[in-house]
Design a protein around this motif. Structure first.
Motif, mmCIF file in Angstrom:
data_model
loop_
_atom_site.group_PDB
_atom_site.id
_atom_site.type_symbol
_atom_site.label_atom_id
_atom_site.label_comp_id
_atom_site.label_asym_id
_atom_site.label_seq_id
_atom_site.Cartn_x
_atom_site.Cartn_y
_atom_site.Cartn_z
ATOM 1 N N GLY A 1 13.408 0.536 0.230
ATOM 2 C CA GLY A 1 12.368 1.230 0.980
ATOM 3 C C GLY A 1 12.168 2.661 0.494
ATOM 4 N N VAL A 2 13.254 3.342 0.191
ATOM 5 C CA VAL A 2 13.163 4.710 -0.350
ATOM 6 C C VAL A 2 12.408 4.698 -1.671
ATOM 7 C CG1 VAL A 2 14.491 6.659 -1.273
ATOM 8 C CG2 VAL A 2 15.264 5.482 0.801
ATOM 9 N N ASN A 3 12.718 3.729 -2.521
ATOM 10 C CA ASN A 3 12.055 3.623 -3.825
ATOM 11 C C ASN A 3 10.568 3.305 -3.682
ATOM 12 O OD1 ASN A 3 14.532 4.103 -4.995
ATOM 13 N ND2 ASN A 3 14.914 1.956 -5.532
ATOM 14 N N VAL A 4 10.232 2.468 -2.700
ATOM 15 C CA VAL A 4 8.824 2.134 -2.467
ATOM 16 C C VAL A 4 8.033 3.378 -2.067
ATOM 17 C CG1 VAL A 4 7.241 0.901 -0.911
ATOM 18 C CG2 VAL A 4 9.209 -0.291 -1.893
ATOM 19 N N ARG A 5 8.590 4.172 -1.164
ATOM 20 C CA ARG A 5 7.910 5.420 -0.765
ATOM 21 C C ARG A 5 7.779 6.371 -1.949
ATOM 22 N NH1 ARG A 5 7.062 5.771 4.636
ATOM 23 N NH2 ARG A 5 8.487 4.687 6.060
ATOM 24 N N ILE B 1 0.832 -1.208 0.000
ATOM 25 C CA ILE B 1 0.000 0.000 0.000
ATOM 26 C C ILE B 1 0.865 1.256 0.000
ATOM 27 C CG2 ILE B 1 -1.687 1.322 1.351
ATOM 28 C CD1 ILE B 1 -2.896 -1.364 2.226
ATOM 29 N N ILE B 2 1.956 1.248 0.752
ATOM 30 C CA ILE B 2 2.874 2.387 0.734
ATOM 31 C C ILE B 2 3.410 2.601 -0.682
ATOM 32 C CG2 ILE B 2 5.134 3.220 1.542
ATOM 33 C CD1 ILE B 2 4.535 1.829 4.214
ATOM 34 N N GLY B 3 3.602 1.496 -1.417
ATOM 35 C CA GLY B 3 4.074 1.574 -2.800
ATOM 36 C C GLY B 3 2.982 1.870 -3.808
ATOM 37 N N GLY B 4 1.756 2.114 -3.330
ATOM 38 C CA GLY B 4 0.671 2.496 -4.232
ATOM 39 C C GLY B 4 -0.183 1.350 -4.731
ATOM 40 N N SER C 1 -1.012 5.341 4.761
ATOM 41 C CA SER C 1 -1.963 6.064 3.924
ATOM 42 C C SER C 1 -2.437 5.208 2.772
ATOM 43 C CB SER C 1 -1.320 7.346 3.383
ATOM 44 O OG SER C 1 -2.202 7.981 2.472
ATOM 45 N N LEU C 2 -3.747 5.161 2.577
ATOM 46 C CA LEU C 2 -4.307 4.416 1.461
ATOM 47 C C LEU C 2 -3.923 5.038 0.121
ATOM 48 C CD1 LEU C 2 -6.102 1.936 1.000
ATOM 49 C CD2 LEU C 2 -8.089 3.438 0.998
ATOM 50 N N MET C 3 -3.482 6.291 0.157
ATOM 51 C CA MET C 3 -3.044 6.976 -1.054
ATOM 52 C C MET C 3 -1.600 6.669 -1.403
ATOM 53 S SD MET C 3 -5.816 8.464 -1.773
ATOM 54 C CE MET C 3 -5.296 9.481 -3.131
ATOM 55 N N GLY C 4 -0.891 5.947 -0.508
ATOM 56 C CA GLY C 4 0.482 5.550 -0.785
ATOM 57 C C GLY C 4 1.513 6.537 -0.284
ATOM 58 N N GLY C 5 2.736 6.049 -0.134
ATOM 59 C CA GLY C 5 3.870 6.909 0.197
ATOM 60 C C GLY C 5 4.157 7.111 1.666
ATOM 61 N N MET C 6 3.170 6.865 2.547
ATOM 62 C CA MET C 6 3.334 7.161 3.964
ATOM 63 C C MET C 6 2.980 5.958 4.823
ATOM 64 S SD MET C 6 1.622 10.965 4.056
ATOM 65 C CE MET C 6 1.787 11.060 5.831
ATOM 66 N N GLY C 7 3.727 5.796 5.943
ATOM 67 C CA GLY C 7 3.447 4.719 6.889
ATOM 68 C C GLY C 7 4.720 4.140 7.444
#
Length: 339
Positions: free
Chosen positions: A206-210, A81-84, A278-284
């Motif tokens: 992990g950086v790339n996933v965010r 989910i963090i990755g979108g 976040s369900l919108m991705g990028g955070m958590g």
């Protein structure tokens, strides 16, 4: 003038540590896991006032053990989910991982290769989710729901609706044994959590996933191998769902056809969202997910001990979930406003 400047500089230097401490304290207080810890304390205080058994060591251990399944599944789901991405097939993959492993065990395969083979089968279905979403352009929620229903039917077909028993004691000790005074399934969950924390917070992956979840177009523009990341995330989500199913089978001593399903999928995603992803991705982060998983287990345990009808579980969890998503919206709005 020189004296005034020095004096202002000295004063600024004197207050800087105080401001820094205030900033750190503010960051801690606004973090979602801090709010969840407060909710846990409130529920714990209520439960302990209604039942003297709540604070017993055996009950607290049971709360931790019950949260293991949610947490292990949530680690992979959170990364996705963090990755979108999004995966609603986790509950069926959970069952498939458990049944595949147990089927091999009763046929005499030692438990280490049986677990690896069971997880590998599930990882293949994670790759199928990726292929359907990427190359057939099916929305993730539809593709993974389709996988969920297909695997649910497959699980019942392969087992004829019967549980798989008996399982070897050596396998059951994976979840029923102890390590340094801690239940072995809790130790496994801690190890999984540490691994995912390290991957998300301390590696380039992990950086790339965010980056992928935060702004997919920018990630593509910056040269990230987006398709490779997507494939890895769907496979990892399937692997953790399968591992959770294996742990559950070791806990109960059987491969249960009725385990997993819609409720398990929703509980895992709820733990992720309540934990601040976040369900919108990028955070958590993984810490929040751990607290969210414990909270779900705590609510269920507290309702049982206080003789409150189990129907209230859904009401409480639903209210907390709505609150968590609302907080996430406000948090994102605040971050983007600052930018």
């Amino acid at each position: 003038m020189a004296v005034t400047t020095k004096s202002l500089t000295a004063r600024d230097r004197g207050t800087a540590p105080g401001r820094e401490r205030d900033s750190v304290l503010t960051k801690i207080l606004v973090r979602q896991e801090t709010t969840l810890v407060l909710v846990i304390l409130v529920i714990g205080a209520f439960a302990s006032s209604r039942s003297h058994l709540f604070l017993s060591q055996s009950n607290l251990t049971e709360i931790l053990r019950s949260s293991v399944i949610y947490f292990v599944m949530a680690c992979g789901a959170a990364l996705l989910i963090i990755g979108g991405g999004l995966d609603f097939s986790a509950g069926a993959v959970f069952t498939l991982g458990a049944l595949s492993t147990c089927k091999l065990l009763v046929e005499g395969v030692p438990w280490p290769p049986a677990i690896l083979i069971g997880m590998a089968i599930c990882c293949a279905f994670g790759a199928v989710n990726f292929l359907v979403i990427t190359y057939l352009h099916v929305p993730p929620i539809i593709a993974t729901l389709g996988t969920f229903y297909m695997l649910t039917g497959l699980n019942n077909l392969v087992t004829s609706g019967n549980d798989i028993i008996p399982l070897p004691q050596s396998f059951q000790r994976i979840a029923q044994g102890s390590v340094a005074g801690l239940s072995s399934d809790v130790v496994i969950a801690v190890a999984v959590g540490v691994l995912f924390w390290f991957v998300l917070e301390r590696t380039q992956f992990g950086v790339n996933v965010r980056a992928l979840g935060g702004n997919r177009q920018a990630a593509v523009g910056n040269g990230l191998r987006v398709l490779r990341l997507d494939l890895a995330l769907y496979v990892i989500a399937a692997a953790t769902a399968a591992l959770a199913g294996v742990i559950y089978s070791a806990q109960v001593g059987a491969g249960q056809v009725t385990a997993g399903g819609t409720s398990t999928t929703l509980n895992a995603i709820t733990a992720v969202l309540i934990g601040g992803v976040s369900l919108m991705g990028g955070m958590g982060n993984i810490q929040g997910i751990a607290v969210g998983a414990v909270l779900l287990s705590l609510i269920d345990n507290a309702l049982v001990l206080t003789s409150i009808p189990p129907q209230y579980n859904s009401i409480v969890v639903g209210a907390i979930l709505v609150g968590a998503v609302a907080v996430d919206h406000l948090r994102r709005a605040r971050i983007y406003r600052k930018r």
